[in-house]
Scaffold this motif. Structure first.
Motif, PDB file in Angstrom:
ATOM      1  N   ASP A  16       0.821  -1.216   0.000  1.00  0.00           N
ATOM      2  CA  ASP A  16       0.000   0.000   0.000  1.00  0.00           C
ATOM      3  C   ASP A  16       0.858   1.270   0.000  1.00  0.00           C
ATOM      4  O   ASP A  16       0.537   2.261  -0.637  1.00  0.00           O
ATOM      5  CB  ASP A  16      -0.924   0.028   1.210  1.00  0.00           C
ATOM      6  N   GLU A  17       1.943   1.252   0.699  1.00  0.00           N
ATOM      7  CA  GLU A  17       2.789   2.448   0.782  1.00  0.00           C
ATOM      8  C   GLU A  17       3.593   2.669  -0.482  1.00  0.00           C
ATOM      9  O   GLU A  17       3.979   3.777  -0.808  1.00  0.00           O
ATOM     10  CB  GLU A  17       3.714   2.333   1.993  1.00  0.00           C
ATOM     11  N   SER A  18       3.878   1.622  -1.253  1.00  0.00           N
ATOM     12  CA  SER A  18       4.655   1.798  -2.480  1.00  0.00           C
ATOM     13  C   SER A  18       3.810   2.363  -3.632  1.00  0.00           C
ATOM     14  O   SER A  18       4.335   2.984  -4.537  1.00  0.00           O
ATOM     15  CB  SER A  18       5.298   0.470  -2.894  1.00  0.00           C
ATOM     16  N   ARG A  19       2.549   2.132  -3.579  1.00  0.00           N
ATOM     17  CA  ARG A  19       1.679   2.676  -4.639  1.00  0.00           C
ATOM     18  C   ARG A  19       1.470   4.178  -4.436  1.00  0.00           C
ATOM     19  O   ARG A  19       1.347   4.621  -3.292  1.00  0.00           O
ATOM     20  CB  ARG A  19       0.315   1.995  -4.621  1.00  0.00           C
ATOM     21  N   PRO A  20       1.463   4.879  -5.486  1.00  0.00           N
ATOM     22  CA  PRO A  20       1.181   6.315  -5.334  1.00  0.00           C
ATOM     23  C   PRO A  20      -0.244   6.515  -4.866  1.00  0.00           C
ATOM     24  O   PRO A  20      -1.148   5.793  -5.260  1.00  0.00           O
ATOM     25  CB  PRO A  20       1.394   6.902  -6.732  1.00  0.00           C
ATOM     26  N   ARG A  21      -0.340   7.498  -4.051  1.00  0.00           N
ATOM     27  CA  ARG A  21      -1.680   7.756  -3.536  1.00  0.00           C
ATOM     28  C   ARG A  21      -2.522   8.397  -4.606  1.00  0.00           C
ATOM     29  O   ARG A  21      -2.038   9.200  -5.402  1.00  0.00           O
ATOM     30  CB  ARG A  21      -1.619   8.686  -2.337  1.00  0.00           C
ATOM     31  N   LYS A  22      -3.700   8.029  -4.613  1.00  0.00           N
ATOM     32  CA  LYS A  22      -4.639   8.623  -5.551  1.00  0.00           C
ATOM     33  C   LYS A  22      -4.997  10.008  -5.056  1.00  0.00           C
ATOM     34  O   LYS A  22      -5.381  10.178  -3.910  1.00  0.00           O
ATOM     35  CB  LYS A  22      -5.921   7.788  -5.630  1.00  0.00           C
ATOM     36  N   ILE A  23      -4.778  10.945  -5.941  1.00  0.00           N
ATOM     37  CA  ILE A  23      -5.109  12.310  -5.560  1.00  0.00           C
ATOM     38  C   ILE A  23      -6.579  12.531  -5.888  1.00  0.00           C
ATOM     39  O   ILE A  23      -7.025  12.284  -7.010  1.00  0.00           O
ATOM     40  CB  ILE A  23      -4.248  13.318  -6.338  1.00  0.00           C
ATOM     41  N   GLN A  24      -7.238  12.914  -4.893  1.00  0.00           N
ATOM     42  CA  GLN A  24      -8.654  13.177  -5.140  1.00  0.00           C
ATOM     43  C   GLN A  24      -8.798  14.577  -5.708  1.00  0.00           C
ATOM     44  O   GLN A  24      -8.332  15.540  -5.131  1.00  0.00           O
ATOM     45  CB  GLN A  24      -9.442  13.048  -3.840  1.00  0.00           C
ATOM     46  N   ARG A  25      -9.348  14.636  -6.871  1.00  0.00           N
ATOM     47  CA  ARG A  25      -9.547  15.939  -7.523  1.00  0.00           C
ATOM     48  C   ARG A  25     -10.898  16.481  -7.103  1.00  0.00           C
ATOM     49  O   ARG A  25     -11.876  15.763  -7.070  1.00  0.00           O
ATOM     50  CB  ARG A  25      -9.475  15.793  -9.029  1.00  0.00           C
ATOM     51  N   VAL A  26     -10.820  17.738  -6.902  1.00  0.00           N
ATOM     52  CA  VAL A  26     -12.047  18.424  -6.535  1.00  0.00           C
ATOM     53  C   VAL A  26     -12.661  18.976  -7.812  1.00  0.00           C
ATOM     54  O   VAL A  26     -11.976  19.596  -8.629  1.00  0.00           O
ATOM     55  CB  VAL A  26     -11.754  19.566  -5.548  1.00  0.00           C
ATOM     56  N   GLY A  27     -13.870  18.705  -8.055  1.00  0.00           N
ATOM     57  CA  GLY A  27     -14.553  19.231  -9.242  1.00  0.00           C
ATOM     58  C   GLY A  27     -14.674  20.736  -9.154  1.00  0.00           C
ATOM     59  O   GLY A  27     -15.254  21.268  -8.225  1.00  0.00           O
ATOM     60  N   ILE A  28     -14.029  21.421 -10.126  1.00  0.00           N
ATOM     61  CA  ILE A  28     -14.059  22.879 -10.115  1.00  0.00           C
ATOM     62  C   ILE A  28     -15.170  23.353 -11.046  1.00  0.00           C
ATOM     63  O   ILE A  28     -15.242  22.932 -12.207  1.00  0.00           O
ATOM     64  CB  ILE A  28     -12.713  23.454 -10.581  1.00  0.00           C
ATOM     65  N   HIS A  29     -15.934  24.205 -10.554  1.00  0.00           N
ATOM     66  CA  HIS A  29     -17.006  24.794 -11.352  1.00  0.00           C
ATOM     67  C   HIS A  29     -16.885  26.308 -11.258  1.00  0.00           C
ATOM     68  O   HIS A  29     -16.944  26.881 -10.186  1.00  0.00           O
ATOM     69  CB  HIS A  29     -18.372  24.337 -10.832  1.00  0.00           C
ATOM     70  N   ILE A  30     -16.606  26.942 -12.400  1.00  0.00           N
ATOM     71  CA  ILE A  30     -16.492  28.397 -12.427  1.00  0.00           C
ATOM     72  C   ILE A  30     -17.798  28.953 -12.970  1.00  0.00           C
ATOM     73  O   ILE A  30     -18.226  28.592 -14.067  1.00  0.00           O
ATOM     74  CB  ILE A  30     -15.313  28.838 -13.304  1.00  0.00           C
ATOM     75  N   ASP A  31     -18.336  29.818 -12.216  1.00  0.00           N
ATOM     76  CA  ASP A  31     -19.590  30.451 -12.638  1.00  0.00           C
ATOM     77  C   ASP A  31     -19.255  31.610 -13.584  1.00  0.00           C
ATOM     78  O   ASP A  31     -18.604  32.578 -13.193  1.00  0.00           O
ATOM     79  CB  ASP A  31     -20.342  30.961 -11.413  1.00  0.00           C
ATOM     80  N   MET A  32     -19.625  31.492 -14.832  1.00  0.00           N
ATOM     81  CA  MET A  32     -19.304  32.497 -15.860  1.00  0.00           C
ATOM     82  C   MET A  32     -20.350  33.603 -15.946  1.00  0.00           C
ATOM     83  O   MET A  32     -20.171  34.557 -16.700  1.00  0.00           O
ATOM     84  CB  MET A  32     -19.185  31.804 -17.221  1.00  0.00           C
ATOM     85  N   THR A  33     -21.409  33.484 -15.228  1.00  0.00           N
ATOM     86  CA  THR A  33     -22.505  34.443 -15.341  1.00  0.00           C
ATOM     87  C   THR A  33     -22.070  35.890 -15.052  1.00  0.00           C
ATOM     88  O   THR A  33     -22.393  36.782 -15.834  1.00  0.00           O
ATOM     89  CB  THR A  33     -23.656  34.026 -14.422  1.00  0.00           C
ATOM     90  N   PRO A  34     -21.310  36.158 -13.973  1.00  0.00           N
ATOM     91  CA  PRO A  34     -20.912  37.560 -13.746  1.00  0.00           C
ATOM     92  C   PRO A  34     -20.037  38.119 -14.855  1.00  0.00           C
ATOM     93  O   PRO A  34     -20.168  39.286 -15.236  1.00  0.00           O
ATOM     94  CB  PRO A  34     -20.150  37.506 -12.422  1.00  0.00           C
ATOM     95  N   MET A  35     -19.143  37.293 -15.408  1.00  0.00           N
ATOM     96  CA  MET A  35     -18.282  37.780 -16.478  1.00  0.00           C
ATOM     97  C   MET A  35     -19.096  38.108 -17.735  1.00  0.00           C
ATOM     98  O   MET A  35     -18.875  39.121 -18.393  1.00  0.00           O
ATOM     99  CB  MET A  35     -17.208  36.749 -16.816  1.00  0.00           C
ATOM    100  N   VAL A  36     -20.040  37.257 -18.055  1.00  0.00           N
ATOM    101  CA  VAL A  36     -20.890  37.509 -19.218  1.00  0.00           C
ATOM    102  C   VAL A  36     -21.738  38.757 -18.988  1.00  0.00           C
ATOM    103  O   VAL A  36     -21.920  39.582 -19.897  1.00  0.00           O
ATOM    104  CB  VAL A  36     -21.771  36.282 -19.516  1.00  0.00           C
ATOM    105  N   ASP A  37     -22.217  38.928 -17.759  1.00  0.00           N
ATOM    106  CA  ASP A  37     -22.989  40.135 -17.442  1.00  0.00           C
ATOM    107  C   ASP A  37     -22.167  41.399 -17.654  1.00  0.00           C
ATOM    108  O   ASP A  37     -22.622  42.369 -18.254  1.00  0.00           O
ATOM    109  CB  ASP A  37     -23.487  40.083 -15.998  1.00  0.00           C
ATOM    110  N   ILE A  38     -20.938  41.371 -17.169  1.00  0.00           N
ATOM    111  CA  ILE A  38     -20.073  42.542 -17.316  1.00  0.00           C
ATOM    112  C   ILE A  38     -19.750  42.787 -18.783  1.00  0.00           C
ATOM    113  O   ILE A  38     -19.749  43.927 -19.253  1.00  0.00           O
ATOM    114  CB  ILE A  38     -18.785  42.375 -16.481  1.00  0.00           C
TER     115      ILE A  38
END
Length: 169
Positions: A16-38
């Protein structure tokens, strides 16, 4: 079912220690609504506040066709522009004289100060470039000459200027 944390840690093996740890990715969600409004706000702002340039045109006053306008010869300065860019001037019925383009503004300014009633008549060779006529008109504007006319150059004018050039050169 309750597990103790100490027990779980003890169960880790070497594999278990020799295997690379799985990096848990966080789902990124960028809200584009303010940029489109501007973006749309800026677009609307510039569309509503911009002023489109109006085409600049020159006001031309044409004399009535049925009325003859008489001008004294002493008040008529004729500028003839040839195809090669050379410029000839004369007052009334005098013999035309050649003038360099660089001296034209000063010459026009002096002549118009000496005679405020002076009318400048521009005759341009039909084979010459359009910019020559515009350059001469610009010089008139820079010399504050507001009274000028355009006239077609007649074949007799061309013949007279060719004779002058032949005599000079």
């Amino acid at each position: 079912m309750a597990m103790n944390f100490g027990e779980k840690a003890a169960k880790k093996t070497v594999e278990d220690e020799s295997r690379p740890r799985k990096i848990q990715r966080v789902g990124i969600h960028i809200d584009m609504t303010p940029m489109v409004d501007i973006a749309f706000l800026l677009l609307t702002f510039f569309m509503l506040t911009s002023v489109f340039s109006r085409p600049q045109t020159m006001e031309i006053n044409l004399p009535p066709t049925n009325v003859d306008v008489e001008v004294a010869e002493s008040n008529l300065l004729t500028l003839r522009v040839l195809q090669d860019g050379s410029i000839y001037w004369n007052l009334g019925i005098e013999t035309p004289e050649k003038i360099d383009f660089k001296d034209l503004r000063k010459f026009l300014d002096e002549r118009n100060r000496a005679n405020p009633k002076l009318i400048t008549l521009i005759k341009v060779d039909p084979k010459s470039k359009y910019h020559l006529m515009v350059d001469v008109m610009d010089e008139l504007e820079l010399a504050n000459v507001n009274r000028f006319s355009l006239a077609p150059m007649k074949p007799s004018d061309l013949e007279m200027l060719q004779k002058l050039q032949a005599n000079a050169g």
